[in-house]
Design a protein around this motif. Structure first.
Motif, PDB file in Angstrom:
ATOM      1  N   ALA A  88       1.284  -1.335  -0.189  1.00 45.39           N
ATOM      2  CA  ALA A  88      -0.067   0.192   0.257  1.00 45.39           C
ATOM      3  C   ALA A  88       0.824   0.999  -0.239  1.00 45.39           C
ATOM      4  O   ALA A  88       0.668   1.962   0.478  1.00 45.39           O
ATOM      5  CB  ALA A  88      -1.271   0.066   1.492  1.00 45.39           C
ATOM      6  N   LEU A  89       2.302   1.679  -0.600  1.00 50.13           N
ATOM      7  CA  LEU A  89       2.897   2.268  -0.702  1.00 50.13           C
ATOM      8  C   LEU A  89       1.583   3.425  -1.708  1.00 50.13           C
ATOM      9  O   LEU A  89       1.353   3.003  -2.854  1.00 50.13           O
ATOM     10  CB  LEU A  89       4.408   2.096  -0.983  1.00 50.13           C
ATOM     11  CG  LEU A  89       4.797   1.399  -0.767  1.00 50.13           C
ATOM     12  CD1 LEU A  89       5.715   1.048  -1.183  1.00 50.13           C
ATOM     13  CD2 LEU A  89       4.820   1.811   0.734  1.00 50.13           C
ATOM     14  N   PHE A  90       2.224   4.440  -2.156  1.00 51.87           N
ATOM     15  CA  PHE A  90       1.689   5.927  -2.849  1.00 51.87           C
ATOM     16  C   PHE A  90       2.723   5.566  -3.728  1.00 51.87           C
ATOM     17  O   PHE A  90       3.863   6.107  -3.780  1.00 51.87           O
ATOM     18  CB  PHE A  90       1.716   7.484  -1.958  1.00 51.87           C
ATOM     19  CG  PHE A  90       0.731   7.235  -0.841  1.00 51.87           C
ATOM     20  CD1 PHE A  90      -0.737   7.139  -1.115  1.00 51.87           C
ATOM     21  CD2 PHE A  90       1.132   7.157   0.138  1.00 51.87           C
ATOM     22  CE1 PHE A  90      -1.050   7.412  -0.195  1.00 51.87           C
ATOM     23  CE2 PHE A  90       0.510   7.123   1.689  1.00 51.87           C
ATOM     24  CZ  PHE A  90      -1.508   7.329   1.502  1.00 51.87           C
ATOM     25  N   GLU A  96      11.372   7.519   0.690  1.00 48.25           N
ATOM     26  CA  GLU A  96      11.663   9.233   1.809  1.00 48.25           C
ATOM     27  C   GLU A  96      10.390   8.796   1.903  1.00 48.25           C
ATOM     28  O   GLU A  96       9.743   9.590   3.119  1.00 48.25           O
ATOM     29  CB  GLU A  96      13.074   9.409   1.330  1.00 48.25           C
ATOM     30  CG  GLU A  96      12.770  10.065   2.612  1.00 48.25           C
ATOM     31  CD  GLU A  96      14.150  11.331   1.976  1.00 48.25           C
ATOM     32  OE1 GLU A  96      15.526  12.207   2.821  1.00 48.25           O
ATOM     33  OE2 GLU A  96      13.756  11.745   1.006  1.00 48.25           O
ATOM     34  N   GLN A  97       9.572   9.347   0.979  1.00 47.79           N
ATOM     35  CA  GLN A  97       8.688  10.234   0.904  1.00 47.79           C
ATOM     36  C   GLN A  97       7.455   9.129   1.973  1.00 47.79           C
ATOM     37  O   GLN A  97       6.481   9.559   2.446  1.00 47.79           O
ATOM     38  CB  GLN A  97       7.975  10.848   0.051  1.00 47.79           C
ATOM     39  CG  GLN A  97       8.505  12.255  -0.746  1.00 47.79           C
ATOM     40  CD  GLN A  97       8.589  12.578  -2.063  1.00 47.79           C
ATOM     41  OE1 GLN A  97       7.817  12.089  -3.008  1.00 47.79           O
ATOM     42  NE2 GLN A  97       8.368  13.657  -1.938  1.00 47.79           N
ATOM     43  N   ASN A  98       6.836   8.163   1.563  1.00 49.16           N
ATOM     44  CA  ASN A  98       5.940   7.082   1.791  1.00 49.16           C
ATOM     45  C   ASN A  98       6.218   6.847   3.522  1.00 49.16           C
ATOM     46  O   ASN A  98       5.459   6.938   4.152  1.00 49.16           O
ATOM     47  CB  ASN A  98       6.450   5.738   1.202  1.00 49.16           C
ATOM     48  CG  ASN A  98       5.473   6.282   0.235  1.00 49.16           C
ATOM     49  OD1 ASN A  98       4.358   5.664   0.179  1.00 49.16           O
ATOM     50  ND2 ASN A  98       6.179   5.708  -0.942  1.00 49.16           N
ATOM     51  N   VAL A  99       7.761   7.166   3.932  1.00 48.46           N
ATOM     52  CA  VAL A  99       7.996   6.468   5.229  1.00 48.46           C
ATOM     53  C   VAL A  99       7.894   8.134   5.745  1.00 48.46           C
ATOM     54  O   VAL A  99       7.413   7.624   6.901  1.00 48.46           O
ATOM     55  CB  VAL A  99       9.640   6.121   5.195  1.00 48.46           C
ATOM     56  CG1 VAL A  99       9.186   5.521   6.951  1.00 48.46           C
ATOM     57  CG2 VAL A  99       9.901   5.043   4.622  1.00 48.46           C
ATOM     58  N   MET A 100       7.607   8.785   5.413  1.00 47.22           N
ATOM     59  CA  MET A 100       7.889  10.245   6.661  1.00 47.22           C
ATOM     60  C   MET A 100       6.381  10.299   6.345  1.00 47.22           C
ATOM     61  O   MET A 100       5.898  11.280   7.140  1.00 47.22           O
ATOM     62  CB  MET A 100       7.949  11.655   5.032  1.00 47.22           C
ATOM     63  CG  MET A 100       8.268  12.644   5.662  1.00 47.22           C
ATOM     64  SD  MET A 100       9.076  13.491   7.125  1.00 47.22           S
ATOM     65  CE  MET A 100      10.928  13.513   6.218  1.00 47.22           C
ATOM     66  N   LYS A 133      14.213   7.133  -4.960  1.00 48.87           N
ATOM     67  CA  LYS A 133      13.232   6.356  -5.527  1.00 48.87           C
ATOM     68  C   LYS A 133      11.645   5.559  -5.067  1.00 48.87           C
ATOM     69  O   LYS A 133      11.402   5.561  -4.501  1.00 48.87           O
ATOM     70  CB  LYS A 133      14.066   4.290  -5.624  1.00 48.87           C
ATOM     71  CG  LYS A 133      15.753   3.838  -6.184  1.00 48.87           C
ATOM     72  CD  LYS A 133      16.251   2.344  -6.024  1.00 48.87           C
ATOM     73  CE  LYS A 133      17.173   2.852  -7.059  1.00 48.87           C
ATOM     74  NZ  LYS A 133      18.189   1.293  -6.837  1.00 48.87           N
ATOM     75  N   PHE A 134      11.609   5.356  -6.262  1.00 50.19           N
ATOM     76  CA  PHE A 134      10.092   5.115  -6.552  1.00 50.19           C
ATOM     77  C   PHE A 134       9.764   3.829  -6.475  1.00 50.19           C
ATOM     78  O   PHE A 134      10.123   2.868  -6.417  1.00 50.19           O
ATOM     79  CB  PHE A 134       9.468   6.252  -7.685  1.00 50.19           C
ATOM     80  CG  PHE A 134       9.011   7.852  -8.053  1.00 50.19           C
ATOM     81  CD1 PHE A 134       8.081   8.059  -7.314  1.00 50.19           C
ATOM     82  CD2 PHE A 134      10.686   8.398  -8.524  1.00 50.19           C
ATOM     83  CE1 PHE A 134       8.174   9.418  -7.065  1.00 50.19           C
ATOM     84  CE2 PHE A 134      10.502   9.826  -8.268  1.00 50.19           C
ATOM     85  CZ  PHE A 134       8.816  10.388  -7.606  1.00 50.19           C
ATOM     86  N   PRO A 135       7.982   3.815  -6.261  1.00 50.69           N
ATOM     87  CA  PRO A 135       7.632   2.351  -5.461  1.00 50.69           C
ATOM     88  C   PRO A 135       7.477   0.998  -6.877  1.00 50.69           C
ATOM     89  O   PRO A 135       8.304  -0.163  -7.119  1.00 50.69           O
ATOM     90  CB  PRO A 135       6.458   1.864  -5.087  1.00 50.69           C
ATOM     91  CG  PRO A 135       6.562   3.235  -4.511  1.00 50.69           C
ATOM     92  CD  PRO A 135       7.360   4.376  -5.000  1.00 50.69           C
ATOM     93  N   ALA A 136       7.937   1.960  -8.358  1.00 56.78           N
ATOM     94  CA  ALA A 136       7.780   1.413  -9.771  1.00 56.78           C
ATOM     95  C   ALA A 136       9.285   1.140 -10.004  1.00 56.78           C
ATOM     96  O   ALA A 136       9.362  -0.199 -10.422  1.00 56.78           O
ATOM     97  CB  ALA A 136       7.314   1.817 -10.384  1.00 56.78           C
ATOM     98  N   GLU A 137      10.156   1.551  -9.030  1.00 56.99           N
ATOM     99  CA  GLU A 137      11.783   0.928  -9.100  1.00 56.99           C
ATOM    100  C   GLU A 137      12.156  -0.100  -8.039  1.00 56.99           C
ATOM    101  O   GLU A 137      13.537   0.081  -8.910  1.00 56.99           O
ATOM    102  CB  GLU A 137      12.363   2.912  -9.253  1.00 56.99           C
ATOM    103  CG  GLU A 137      12.177   3.527 -10.221  1.00 56.99           C
ATOM    104  CD  GLU A 137      12.748   4.940 -10.225  1.00 56.99           C
ATOM    105  OE1 GLU A 137      13.309   5.193 -10.745  1.00 56.99           O
ATOM    106  OE2 GLU A 137      12.903   5.277  -9.182  1.00 56.99           O
TER     107      GLU A 137
END
Length: 274
Positions: A88-90, A96-100, A133-137
């Motif tokens: 369920a990540l954005f 970093e932004q997801n954890v933030m 990095k982004f989730p897709a990466e």
């Protein structure tokens, strides 16, 4: 710890949970296992407050969660970390932004302090190099670790994981199990995992609740489970010939350990009363 006291839950004429009582212990990995339709998912949703029980009580450290008002429940929920089955990540946010994200929602710390906490969590799950990095990466296993970092960023007292190994290869699954177990012990978290993964059961199950047709059928540890005489439990856990052989090998290894004799006798007595 979390205590369930005779909780029931139904939908229309169908009763899903039938007077379940159990204890989820602090500093331990507590597993809820059972076949599809056994009630384990509904049970977890009731514990975290996504569903309201029809009767019974759920206590967080002796506080009756079921009787709390909205404000008190919110305070408890802020002490809960969640690891979702699909992570369920954005997608539009970096690692970093997801954890933030939880810190931005609930923390009053400065931006510098929040970034420091994010770095600590990413370093703990060995993902500091993937922060931008982004989730897709990133891979599925890395996404799970990001989910774990996000779940622990607010220093939760309680951690809930829904099928944490779903979709992962066996080696990555073992790494995720080990990480969750280490974090549970390090921070004395009450960890509750809903799982079908038998590796998780045998390697991480400090405390296991086996659900069968809406009732708690068996309760014990991963060491006690190999000696259980409960037929439904054995049919579920040791379904294949390979797993039955593995069970016998585990029993032989444990028989060599004298400290298990007394605990084994107690477990057999409990099973004999059912």
């Amino acid at each position: 710890m979390i205590e369930l006291k005779d909780i029931t839950k139904g939908f229309g004429d169908k009763e899903i949970l039938k007077g379940v009582s159990a204890t989820m212990e602090s500093g331990k990995v507590n597993l809820i296992i059972g076949a599809s339709g056994s009630g384990k998912t509904v049970m977890m949703k009731c514990i975290v407050g996504l569903m309201k029980v029809d009767s019974g009580s759920i206590l967080y450290d002796n506080q009756d969660f079921t009787a709390m008002d909205h404000r008190a429940k919110k305070e408890i929920r802020q002490q809960i970390g969640m690891l979702f089955q699909g992570s369920a990540l954005f997608d539009s946010m970096t690692v970093e932004q997801n954890v933030m994200f939880p810190l931005e929602m609930f923390s009053k710390d400065s931006l510098k302090e929040r970034k420091k906490r994010v770095d600590e969590c990413l370093e703990r799950v060995q993902l500091k190099d993937a922060a931008k990095k982004f989730p897709a990466e990133i891979s599925g296993g890395m996404k799970k670790r990001v989910g774990i970092a996000r779940a622990i960023v607010l220093n939760p007292k309680y951690l809930f994981c829904d099928e944490p190994n779903s979709g992962l290869d066996p080696q990555t699954s073992l790494l995720i199990d080990q990480l969750i177990k280490e974090l549970t012990q390090e921070y004395n978290i009450t960890t509750v995992i809903n799982t079908h993964d038998m590796n998780t059961v045998m390697e991480s199950g400090d405390h296991i609740v086996y659900m069968y047709q809406g009732q708690k059928q068996w309760e014990g540890s991963n060491k006690e489970i190999v000696f259980s005489k409960d037929q439904q439990l054995n049919d579920f856990i040791f379904a294949s010939e390979f797993l039955r052989d593995a069970k016998e090998m585990r029993q032989l290894d444990m028989f060599k350990d004298s400290k298990w004799k007394d605990q084994l006798e107690e477990q057999l007595k409990r099973d004999g009363k059912k």
